[in-house]
Design a protein around this motif. Structure first.
Motif, short mmCIF file in Angstrom:
data_model
loop_
_atom_site.label_atom_id
_atom_site.label_comp_id
_atom_site.label_asym_id
_atom_site.label_seq_id
_atom_site.Cartn_x
_atom_site.Cartn_y
_atom_site.Cartn_z
N GLY A 23 0.80 -1.22 0.00
CA GLY A 23 0.00 0.00 0.00
C GLY A 23 0.83 1.26 0.00
O GLY A 23 0.75 2.07 0.93
N ILE A 24 1.62 1.47 -1.06
CA ILE A 24 2.51 2.63 -1.15
C ILE A 24 1.79 3.79 -1.85
O ILE A 24 1.21 3.63 -2.93
N ASP A 25 1.85 4.96 -1.23
CA ASP A 25 1.38 6.21 -1.84
C ASP A 25 2.57 7.17 -1.90
O ASP A 25 3.21 7.41 -0.88
N LEU A 26 2.83 7.71 -3.08
CA LEU A 26 4.01 8.57 -3.24
C LEU A 26 3.75 9.57 -4.36
O LEU A 26 3.15 9.22 -5.40
N LEU A 27 4.20 10.80 -4.18
CA LEU A 27 4.00 11.84 -5.18
C LEU A 27 5.30 12.63 -5.37
O LEU A 27 5.88 13.10 -4.39
N LEU A 28 5.74 12.74 -6.62
CA LEU A 28 6.90 13.55 -6.96
C LEU A 28 6.49 14.61 -7.98
O LEU A 28 5.94 14.27 -9.04
N ASP A 29 6.76 15.87 -7.67
CA ASP A 29 6.54 16.95 -8.61
C ASP A 29 7.79 17.17 -9.45
O ASP A 29 8.88 16.65 -9.12
N LYS A 30 7.67 17.94 -10.49
CA LYS A 30 8.80 18.22 -11.36
C LYS A 30 9.94 18.86 -10.57
O LYS A 30 9.74 19.81 -9.81
N GLY A 31 11.13 18.29 -10.71
CA GLY A 31 12.31 18.81 -10.03
C GLY A 31 12.49 18.31 -8.61
O GLY A 31 13.50 18.64 -7.97
N ASP A 32 11.56 17.51 -8.11
CA ASP A 32 11.69 16.95 -6.76
C ASP A 32 12.88 15.99 -6.68
O ASP A 32 13.18 15.27 -7.64
N VAL A 33 13.51 15.97 -5.52
CA VAL A 33 14.55 14.98 -5.22
C VAL A 33 14.12 14.28 -3.94
O VAL A 33 14.22 14.85 -2.85
N VAL A 34 13.60 13.07 -4.08
CA VAL A 34 12.95 12.36 -2.98
C VAL A 34 13.71 11.09 -2.67
O VAL A 34 14.09 10.34 -3.58
N GLY A 35 13.93 10.84 -1.38
CA GLY A 35 14.66 9.66 -0.95
C GLY A 35 13.75 8.58 -0.38
O GLY A 35 12.75 8.88 0.27
N ILE A 36 14.11 7.32 -0.64
CA ILE A 36 13.48 6.17 0.00
C ILE A 36 14.56 5.47 0.80
O ILE A 36 15.55 4.98 0.25
N ILE A 37 14.40 5.45 2.12
CA ILE A 37 15.43 4.91 3.00
C ILE A 37 14.84 3.77 3.83
O ILE A 37 13.63 3.61 3.92
N GLY A 38 15.73 2.99 4.43
CA GLY A 38 15.29 1.87 5.27
C GLY A 38 16.32 0.76 5.33
O GLY A 38 17.33 0.80 4.62
N LEU A 39 16.05 -0.22 6.15
CA LEU A 39 16.96 -1.35 6.31
C LEU A 39 16.88 -2.28 5.12
O LEU A 39 15.96 -2.22 4.31
N ASN A 40 17.87 -3.18 5.00
CA ASN A 40 17.84 -4.19 3.96
C ASN A 40 16.56 -5.02 4.06
O ASN A 40 16.13 -5.39 5.16
N GLY A 41 15.95 -5.30 2.90
CA GLY A 41 14.78 -6.15 2.89
C GLY A 41 13.46 -5.45 3.14
O GLY A 41 12.42 -6.10 3.19
N CYS A 42 13.48 -4.12 3.27
CA CYS A 42 12.24 -3.40 3.58
C CYS A 42 11.41 -3.11 2.33
O CYS A 42 10.26 -2.68 2.44
N GLY A 43 12.00 -3.29 1.14
CA GLY A 43 11.26 -3.07 -0.09
C GLY A 43 11.71 -1.88 -0.91
O GLY A 43 11.04 -1.52 -1.88
N LYS A 44 12.86 -1.29 -0.57
CA LYS A 44 13.32 -0.09 -1.28
C LYS A 44 13.55 -0.36 -2.77
O LYS A 44 12.99 0.32 -3.63
N SER A 45 14.39 -1.33 -3.07
CA SER A 45 14.70 -1.65 -4.47
C SER A 45 13.47 -2.18 -5.19
O SER A 45 13.28 -1.93 -6.40
N THR A 46 12.63 -2.89 -4.47
CA THR A 46 11.40 -3.42 -5.06
C THR A 46 10.52 -2.28 -5.55
O THR A 46 9.89 -2.37 -6.61
N LEU A 47 10.48 -1.19 -4.81
CA LEU A 47 9.68 -0.04 -5.21
C LEU A 47 10.18 0.54 -6.53
O LEU A 47 9.39 0.86 -7.42
N GLY A 48 11.49 0.68 -6.66
CA GLY A 48 12.05 1.19 -7.91
C GLY A 48 11.71 0.29 -9.07
O GLY A 48 11.33 0.76 -10.16
N LYS A 49 11.83 -1.01 -8.88
CA LYS A 49 11.51 -1.96 -9.95
C LYS A 49 10.02 -1.95 -10.26
O LYS A 49 9.62 -2.15 -11.41
N ALA A 50 9.20 -1.70 -9.26
CA ALA A 50 7.76 -1.65 -9.48
C ALA A 50 7.39 -0.51 -10.42
O ALA A 50 6.55 -0.66 -11.31
#
Length: 237
Positions: A23-50
């Motif tokens: 259940g991820i909700d995320l919004l990036l406007d033009k020029g935004d620089v947004v970070g996704i942080i967390g421990l290994n296995g939390c789903g960070k890379s999965t989000l990018g691939k999604a």
């Protein structure tokens, strides 16, 4: 500003029995620089691939510049202006640096856009003869990441997803990489989604960051208070 990326109620993972993102909700406007942080296995890379449709979407929506792109192929997403630099600085190690660039650009990389990138990515400023001679497997870790980044930028994206750009690099190479990323932000005006385990770096670089815990966004940070982030992160495991 205009929305560049909007993710609504996204749920998915690699296999039906294992739903990593919940259940991820995320919004990036033009020029935004947004970070996704967390421990290994939390789903960070999965989000990018999604976002790039590299894993199955079981629920939710993904919009790019207002268009529903959840069902589009990774290739089509790249053509529309979304590009991803995957973790590890992935390049074709049996090819020369020049051949990697030529493959990414789809033609000779000697162009006005390449001239612009040469001012940002130090590896590209090397003489053409050296780029043609040097094999990708002979690059240092930092240079390999620079090559991977250059290949990511070849399609002239407006949204770039960076998956662990500092992973495996020496402290000096990390400094250089973030110097390059800073130029991408300031000189090219790219919208950036930074997936990063180096929490201090992400907090410093991004205008805001989201802590991912067990596939859910648990907290939003708009400053670089690393102690507060670590306190929340370890208390929520």
């Amino acid at each position: 500003m205009g929305n560049v990326l909007e993710i609504k109620r996204f749920r998915g993972g690699y296999i039906p029995q294992l739903e990593i993102l919940q259940g991820i909700d995320l919004l990036l406007d033009k020029g935004d620089v947004v970070g996704i942080i967390g421990l290994n296995g939390c789903g960070k890379s999965t989000l990018g691939k999604a976002v790039m449709n590299m894993i199955p979407i079981r629920e939710g929506e993904i919009f790019y510049k207002g268009e529903d792109v959840a069902g589009l192929s990774t290739t089509m997403l790249a053509r529309k202006g979304i590009s991803i630099m995957q973790q590890g600085g992935q390049v074709f190690t049996t090819m020369s640096v020049w051949d990697n660039l030529q493959l990414a650009f789809g033609k000779s990389p000697d162009s006005a856009y390449m001239a612009e990138l040469k001012k940002i990515v130090p590896l590209l400023a090397l003489p053409e003869s050296e780029l043609k001679r040097k094999m990708a497997d002979k690059l240092s870790g930092g240079q390999r990441h620079q090559l991977a980044l250059a290949m990511t930028l070849a399609s002239r994206p407006s949204l770039v997803i960076l998956d662990e750009p500092s992973a495996g690099l020496s402290p000096r190479a990390v400094e250089e990489m973030y110097g390059i990323l800073g130029k991408l932000r300031s000189e090219l005006g790219l919208t950036i989604l930074l997936i990063e385990q180096n929490i201090a770096r992400a907090l410093e670089f991004c205008s805001r960051s989201y802590l991912l815990v067990q596939g859910k966004i648990a907290h939003e940070f708009k400053d670089d208070d690393i102690l507060e982030v670590e306190k929340i992160m370890f208390n929520m495991r």
